[in-house]
Structure formats: structure tokens, C-alpha cells
Design an enzyme around this catalytic site. Structure first.
Site, PDB file in Angstrom:
ATOM      1  N   HIS A  82      50.639  50.516  22.243  1.00 27.00           N
ATOM      2  CA  HIS A  82      51.468  49.514  21.581  1.00 27.00           C
ATOM      3  C   HIS A  82      52.906  50.015  21.556  1.00 27.00           C
ATOM      4  O   HIS A  82      53.156  51.177  21.241  1.00 27.00           O
ATOM      5  CB  HIS A  82      50.998  49.281  20.133  1.00 27.00           C
ATOM      6  CG  HIS A  82      51.910  48.348  19.399  1.00 27.00           C
ATOM      7  ND1 HIS A  82      51.845  46.975  19.551  1.00 27.00           N
ATOM      8  CD2 HIS A  82      52.940  48.577  18.551  1.00 27.00           C
ATOM      9  CE1 HIS A  82      52.779  46.411  18.815  1.00 27.00           C
ATOM     10  NE2 HIS A  82      53.460  47.361  18.196  1.00 27.00           N
ATOM     11  N   ASP A 161      47.098  38.854   8.897  1.00 26.21           N
ATOM     12  CA  ASP A 161      48.428  39.228   9.405  1.00 26.21           C
ATOM     13  C   ASP A 161      49.188  38.002   9.880  1.00 26.21           C
ATOM     14  O   ASP A 161      50.403  37.896   9.673  1.00 26.21           O
ATOM     15  CB  ASP A 161      48.319  40.237  10.553  1.00 26.21           C
ATOM     16  CG  ASP A 161      49.712  40.609  11.042  1.00 26.21           C
ATOM     17  OD1 ASP A 161      50.462  41.224  10.252  1.00 26.21           O
ATOM     18  OD2 ASP A 161      50.080  40.261  12.179  1.00 26.21           O
ATOM     19  N   ARG A 168      56.473  37.052   5.600  1.00 26.93           N
ATOM     20  CA  ARG A 168      57.455  38.149   5.547  1.00 26.93           C
ATOM     21  C   ARG A 168      58.709  37.786   6.323  1.00 26.93           C
ATOM     22  O   ARG A 168      59.828  38.134   5.937  1.00 26.93           O
ATOM     23  CB  ARG A 168      56.833  39.433   6.107  1.00 26.93           C
ATOM     24  CG  ARG A 168      55.790  40.045   5.186  1.00 26.93           C
ATOM     25  CD  ARG A 168      55.000  41.133   5.895  1.00 26.93           C
ATOM     26  NE  ARG A 168      55.822  42.168   6.447  1.00 26.93           N
ATOM     27  CZ  ARG A 168      55.564  42.835   7.592  1.00 26.93           C
ATOM     28  NH1 ARG A 168      54.475  42.579   8.280  1.00 26.93           N
ATOM     29  NH2 ARG A 168      56.385  43.763   8.019  1.00 26.93           N
ATOM     30  N   SER A 183      50.434  45.736   9.591  1.00 24.21           N
ATOM     31  CA  SER A 183      50.496  44.588  10.489  1.00 24.21           C
ATOM     32  C   SER A 183      50.156  45.010  11.924  1.00 24.21           C
ATOM     33  O   SER A 183      49.294  44.410  12.586  1.00 24.21           O
ATOM     34  CB  SER A 183      51.909  43.989  10.413  1.00 24.21           C
ATOM     35  OG  SER A 183      52.118  43.064  11.428  1.00 24.21           O
ATOM     36  N   LYS A 187      46.101  44.719  13.920  1.00 20.78           N
ATOM     37  CA  LYS A 187      45.926  43.962  15.168  1.00 20.78           C
ATOM     38  C   LYS A 187      45.393  44.855  16.289  1.00 20.78           C
ATOM     39  O   LYS A 187      44.551  44.452  17.075  1.00 20.78           O
ATOM     40  CB  LYS A 187      47.258  43.323  15.586  1.00 20.78           C
ATOM     41  CG  LYS A 187      47.604  42.121  14.716  1.00 20.78           C
ATOM     42  CD  LYS A 187      48.918  41.498  15.111  1.00 20.78           C
ATOM     43  CE  LYS A 187      50.082  42.361  14.738  1.00 20.78           C
ATOM     44  NZ  LYS A 187      51.332  41.698  14.472  1.00 20.78           N
TER      45      LYS A 187
HETATM   46  N1  URA Z   1      55.556  43.818  14.632  1.00 23.90           N
HETATM   47  C1  URA Z   1      54.414  43.451  14.012  1.00 23.90           C
HETATM   48  O1  URA Z   1      53.435  43.105  14.658  1.00 23.90           O
HETATM   49  N2  URA Z   1      54.390  43.490  12.665  1.00 23.90           N
HETATM   50  C2  URA Z   1      55.441  43.876  11.923  1.00 23.90           C
HETATM   51  O2  URA Z   1      55.352  43.892  10.718  1.00 23.90           O
HETATM   52  C3  URA Z   1      56.627  44.251  12.591  1.00 23.90           C
HETATM   53  C4  URA Z   1      56.647  44.214  13.952  1.00 23.90           C
END
Ligand code: URA
Length: 429
Positions: A82, A161, A168, A183, A187
Site C-alpha cells: 500500500h 471505513d 472525516r 482506515s 481495508k
Molecule cells: N487514505 C485512506 O484510505 N484513509 C485515510 O484516512 C487517509 C488516507
């Protein structure tokens, strides 16, 4: 459960128990906790932070708000990478194919671009026919058959999320290391991984502008991944200039294919190799990082990685041989001689948005044929009249961003030392 009590407890600096965090997340997904209450809780976290245990609890309950990919019949390790996002970062494209060519399985769930940095799904959609909306069953089938897939998230993956991130985004509560950790990690962990490598970008074109913030996020994500049983390593890498030479959509796919043909720019390859080698070592496929890099390089030299990429594209409905239109080239030339002192990477990202290659808001349609190609990097010496950046766009669009692009490249009279690309390596030790 009394959400007001839990919000006040966090506001006053208290530590929430695992069950309390579960109540808040489950209540939010079911609708029992209202948006205004969750926004207030998120703001309390922004101000007060969260402990390692609280962050892991938040991640776990967000992860379990939806389904997870499972690999009961797998005999190889499931891995992923990621990146926190940066301009010209298309590592995912060559790396997924290189890792699958080494025998690992890569169920990569990716996102779309918003703001200055591009999204992997948008880039891939410049390949005619490429589907990024496979069902979870289709995704698993492609992983079983090909070894790698790059797809969008489905509604059923981490719904907490999906809801919380949108909230957010509009309540100034994105910038919190525990919330970002939960977050991103919820994922990624929903992919059912054995090992994860994180590329935490740092610099003018990154989400994390300072080294301290980037290192703190890297440590938080590595601790959380490790606590949740997934071998997790993070590299902090420089984002004070685009990673590859190209930034846009179709232009980045072309550069990814060039990388798989052994013709990728050095910096793109260095980061790709460093991240991939971590996963080969984490899963025991390579005995050390140097051996890992050699194994990855071999997949390029013997053509396996390019063949694997083609196989993945075909499995996802794409046609790699169909033309991917690129708009006309317009060069931005140096108006004076000097040394490249800095590149305002965020400004280049804004130029791509102006050209139509990036989104101002969710749902904007993109022009996948526009983009930039850097002709210089920080530290290079340039002569007057030398091309600095190529803009791919109609002449009209290119002239609208020419000054932005030109001003983003700052020249100095004295020589400049190129920045370090691989800045730090964060492990659980
Ligand atoms: N990318 C994400 O997936 N979540 C966040 O909170 C910030 C960046």
C-alpha cells in the site's frame, strides 16, 4: 451503549476499552450512532490521539464491519503493498505482476484518485476494456488463476471505513494518525493477507509533509498490522518530486509496461524492488533483501512479469494491444540555465487536475490521455532552452497550465544534491 459518554471519555483524554470501540463502530454502521456523534468522536481522536491498543481495536472492529477475503485452499502466501500516495507512483502495476511471477498471490484492492495524486484504478482504466469492478468471487477466481488482481473495493468490504472516511473528509478529521491507520489497515487486512509492505511517502507531493509525521504513521501502521497477525514492514520514501518520469493515467500505464520490459526509470525501479523484496523476505521466498531484488529482477529479464501483467489485464477484460490514446506533446523549456533545486510536486498534481487528468471532487470524469513527463529531476543541471517537462494535452489546455508547470521547477545557480529516495525502513523491532 451511551455514545455521548464515550465521546466525552475520549475528549477528556481517557482510554476506551475494546468493547466500547466495538459499540461505537457497530452502532455507527447500524445507524444507532448518528453522523454528528461520530464526527464529534473523530474530532476528539484528532485532539487526544489513541493508544496502540485503541488503534488496533478500532482497526479490528472496522475490519469486521464487513466481509473479508479468505483463501482456504491457498498454498502460497497472500501479500500486498500500500502506498500513501504520490505523483507518478505506479509501482502497483509492475510490482503485482513481479510478485505473482515469484509465486506470491496479490489480491490488491485499490482506489481512485482524488486531488493531486492519481488512483491506480483510473490508470488501469486507460487500458480498453479493463474492469475494476469485479465481484469478490471474480477477484478470488483471478487470483487463483493468474496470481494477481487489481480491483476496486466492493460495498461489502469495510463499510465502516466507507462511511467514516466520507464523514472525516467533510469534518476536517482526516489528519489523525490513529484514524488514518485504522482506515488504511482495515481495508488492507480485509484482503486476508499474510504479509503487507507500506510505502509511506514524505515530502511536498505527499499526504505526510514532514519526516516526523511520515515516520509516526509508518510506526503506527506497522504496530497495528503486527498486532493483527500480519507481517508488516514500512518504507518511508521521498515524494519531493514525481517518482516515475510520467504522471497522468495512460502515460503511467505506458511507463509501467516499459518497466516490465526492463526500461523503467531508475527511481521507479528502486522503490519497486525495495518494496517487493520486503514481501519476498517476509514470506520466506527470499532469504534476504539482496536475494529478493535479484529474484524480482529475474522476472523482468526472463519476460515472466510482463507476461503475467498481460494475463492479469486479459483476465480483467482488458486489451493490452488496443491503442491507449495520449494527447499531443507540448514541451516546457527552461528560460534560464541552472540546477534543479526543487520541484513543487503538489503544483504539478494541480496542473494535471487542470488538464482534466485528476479529480476535483468524487465522480468527476477524467481525460485519461493527458499527463506530464518529467525531463529533469532535482539536482540535474539544465541549459537555457532545455525541455523541463512535456505536457500531454491539446495546445489550449497546455497553455493554460504552462506557467504553473514552469514555476513548479525552481532552478538555482549553485549545484544541488539529489534527495535520498529510500529514507527509512520501519519494522516491528
Ligand atoms: N487514505 C485512506 O484510505 N484513509 C485515510 O484516512 C487517509 C488516507
Amino acid at each position: 451503549m451511551n455514545p455521548t459518554f464515550l465521546i466525552a471519555k475520549k475528549r477528556d483524554g481517557g482510554e476506551l476499552a475494546d468493547g466500547e470501540i466495538a459499540d461505537l463502530i457497530n452502532g455507527y454502521v447500524s445507524g444507532e450512532v448518528a453522523d454528528y456523534q461520530m464526527a464529534s468522536f473523530a474530532m476528539a481522536v484528532v485532539c487526544r490521539g489513541m493508544s496502540v491498543e485503541e488503534t488496533a481495536s478500532l482497526t479490528r472492529h472496522m475490519l469486521h464491519s464487513g466481509v473479508m477475503l479468505e483463501w482456504p485452499n491457498s498454498t502460497a502466501a497472500e501479500v500486498d503493498k500500500h502506498s500513501t500516495g504520490g505523483l507518478g507512483d505506479h509501482v502497483s502495476l509492475p510490482l503485482s505482476a513481479m510478485l505473482a511471477s515469484c509465486g506470491l498471490r496479490v489480491p490488491m484492492i485499490s482506489g481512485r484518485g482524488l486531488g493531486a495524486t492519481g488512483g491506480t484504478l483510473d490508470k488501469l482504466e486507460s487500458i480498453p476494456g479493463f474492469r475494476t469492478n469485479l465481484s469478490l468471487e471474480e477477484m478470488c477466481e483471478v487470483v487463483d488463476r493468474v496470481g494477481c488482481v487489481i480491483n476496486g473495493a466492493t460495498e461489502t468490504l469495510v463499510p465502516a471505513d466507507r462511511k467514516l472516511y466520507a464523514l472525516r473528509d467533510v469534518t476536517a478529521t482526516v489528519e489523525s494518525i490513529p484514524l488514518i491507520t485504522a482506515s488504511i489497515m482495515s481495508k488492507k487486512l480485509a484482503e486476508g493477507l499474510d504479509a503487507l509492505v507500506l510505502d509511506v511517502k514524505c515530502g511536498s507531493g505527499a499526504f505526510m509533509k514532514t519526516l516526523d509525521d511520515a515516520q509516526a504513521l509508518a510506526r503506527s501502521m506497522v504496530r497495528t498490522g503486527t498486532l493483527m497477525g500480519v507481517t508488516t514492514v514500512a518504507l518511508v520514501t521521498d515524494m519531493n518530486q514525481p517518482l516515475g518520469r510520467t504522471a497522468g493515467n495512460a502515460v503511467e500505464v505506458n511507463e509501467s509496461i516499459a518497466a516490465l520490459q526492463g526500461d523503467g526509470p531508475d527511481e521507479l525501479m528502486d522503490v519497486t524492488m525495495a518494496l517487493g523484496a520486503e514481501l519476498l523476505v517476509s514470506t520466506g521466498v527470499a532469504s534476504n533483501l539482496t536475494a529478493g531484488i535479484e529474484q524480482l529482477q529475474a522476472t523482468i529479464d526472463n519476460g515472466l512479469a510482463l507476461a503475467k501483467f498481460r494475463e492479469m489485464v486479459t483476465a480483467q477484460g482488458g486489451n493490452l494491444d488496443a491503442p491507449r490514446p495520449i494527447a499531443a506533446r507540448n514541451d516546457v523549456l527552461a528560460t534560464r540555465a541552472g540546477h534543479v533545486q526543487s520541484i513543487d510536486t503538489q503544483e504539478l498534481g494541480r496542473a494535471i487536475i487542470e488538464l482534466g487528468g485528476g479529480r476535483r471532487q468524487h465522480g468527476d470524469e477524467l481525460d485519461l490521455s493527458v499527463g506530464l513527463e518529467m525531463q529533469v529531476r532535482v539536482g540535474d543541471r539544465v541549459d537555457v532552452g532545455q525541455p523541463l517537462v512535456a505536457i500531454f494535452a491539446t495546445e489550449e489546455k497546455a497553455s493554460a497550465v504552462r506557467n504553473m508547470v514552469s514555476n513548479a521547477i525552481v532552478l538555482s545557480d549553485t549545484s544541488v544534491r539529489p534527495p535520498h529516495l529510500l529514507i527509512d525502513r520501519v519494522t516491528r523491532h
